[in-house]
Design a protein around this motif. Structure first.
Motif, PDB file in Angstrom:
ATOM      1  N   ALA A   3      10.287  33.659  -9.321  1.00 55.70           N
ATOM      2  CA  ALA A   3      11.413  34.583  -9.301  1.00 55.70           C
ATOM      3  C   ALA A   3      11.109  35.828 -10.130  1.00 55.70           C
ATOM      4  O   ALA A   3      11.878  36.777 -10.107  1.00 55.70           O
ATOM      5  N   LEU A   4       9.994  35.841 -10.844  1.00 55.07           N
ATOM      6  CA  LEU A   4       9.662  36.982 -11.689  1.00 55.07           C
ATOM      7  C   LEU A   4       8.962  38.097 -10.939  1.00 55.07           C
ATOM      8  O   LEU A   4       8.767  39.179 -11.471  1.00 55.07           O
ATOM      9  N   PHE A   5       8.546  37.845  -9.697  1.00 53.19           N
ATOM     10  CA  PHE A   5       7.936  38.904  -8.900  1.00 53.19           C
ATOM     11  C   PHE A   5       8.326  38.732  -7.445  1.00 53.19           C
ATOM     12  O   PHE A   5       8.763  37.682  -7.017  1.00 53.19           O
ATOM     13  N   ARG A   6       8.171  39.817  -6.683  1.00 52.69           N
ATOM     14  CA  ARG A   6       8.488  39.813  -5.258  1.00 52.69           C
ATOM     15  C   ARG A   6       7.327  40.438  -4.505  1.00 52.69           C
ATOM     16  O   ARG A   6       6.836  41.505  -4.889  1.00 52.69           O
ATOM     17  N   VAL A   7       6.875  39.784  -3.439  1.00 53.24           N
ATOM     18  CA  VAL A   7       5.792  40.289  -2.594  1.00 53.24           C
ATOM     19  C   VAL A   7       6.384  40.634  -1.237  1.00 53.24           C
ATOM     20  O   VAL A   7       7.057  39.813  -0.627  1.00 53.24           O
ATOM     21  N   ALA A  22       6.447  43.759  -6.794  1.00 47.29           N
ATOM     22  CA  ALA A  22       7.293  44.261  -7.880  1.00 47.29           C
ATOM     23  C   ALA A  22       7.621  43.094  -8.804  1.00 47.29           C
ATOM     24  O   ALA A  22       7.697  41.952  -8.358  1.00 47.29           O
ATOM     25  N   GLY A  23       7.777  43.391 -10.079  1.00 45.18           N
ATOM     26  CA  GLY A  23       8.192  42.362 -11.013  1.00 45.18           C
ATOM     27  C   GLY A  23       7.391  42.367 -12.297  1.00 45.18           C
ATOM     28  O   GLY A  23       6.639  43.288 -12.585  1.00 45.18           O
ATOM     29  N   ALA A  32       0.332  32.627 -10.513  1.00 46.72           N
ATOM     30  CA  ALA A  32       1.218  32.383  -9.378  1.00 46.72           C
ATOM     31  C   ALA A  32       1.118  33.512  -8.355  1.00 46.72           C
ATOM     32  O   ALA A  32       1.081  33.270  -7.143  1.00 46.72           O
ATOM     33  N   LEU A  33       1.038  34.750  -8.825  1.00 52.48           N
ATOM     34  CA  LEU A  33       0.895  35.893  -7.919  1.00 52.48           C
ATOM     35  C   LEU A  33      -0.450  35.834  -7.208  1.00 52.48           C
ATOM     36  O   LEU A  33      -0.534  36.091  -6.004  1.00 52.48           O
ATOM     37  N   HIS A  34      -1.500  35.479  -7.930  1.00 52.42           N
ATOM     38  CA  HIS A  34      -2.828  35.326  -7.328  1.00 52.42           C
ATOM     39  C   HIS A  34      -2.788  34.313  -6.175  1.00 52.42           C
ATOM     40  O   HIS A  34      -3.306  34.571  -5.088  1.00 52.42           O
TER      41      HIS A  34
END
Length: 109
Positions: A3-7, A22-23, A32-34
């Motif tokens: 929930a800390l970033f949006r793709v 964003a985030g 997690a983004l990776h």
């Protein structure tokens, strides 16, 4: 996805993919983004990542860069704090949207 970033996938053309992220980016959310980007970009040969809306919340080196694993060519629009954290030869840095767009439009080699 955290929930800390949006793709968001902004464009797909053949084997090219353009995503915006964003985030908040921390040592833990970077992993997690990776993973999220690796899954989304698995079939792409050229990836443009717009990370200008990512906020880097650490001065510590990230355990792994947030961009995807694989053999893709990666064009990054990103905060300057991320530039010092990579030596990945697949990454091409862009400070302007126009140069990233030109890279996106260039014929694949």
């Amino acid at each position: 996805m955290s929930a800390l970033f949006r793709v968001r996938v902004l464009a797909v053309s053949g084997t090219r993919l353009w995503c915006a992220v964003a985030g908040r980016l921390t040592v833990s959310t970077s992993s997690a983004l990776h993973q999220e980007l690796t899954a989304r970009c698995a079939d792409a040969l050229t990836v443009v990542l717009d990370l200008r809306e990512v906020r880097l919340f650490t001065d510590d080196p990230l355990l792994e860069p947030p961009w995807p694993a694989g053999s893709q060519t990666i064009h990054l629009l990103a905060p300057s704090g991320l530039r010092a954290q990579t030596v990945d030869p697949r990454v091409h840095w862009h400070s302007e949207l126009e140069t990233a767009w030109q890279a996106w439009c260039a014929p694949s080699s």
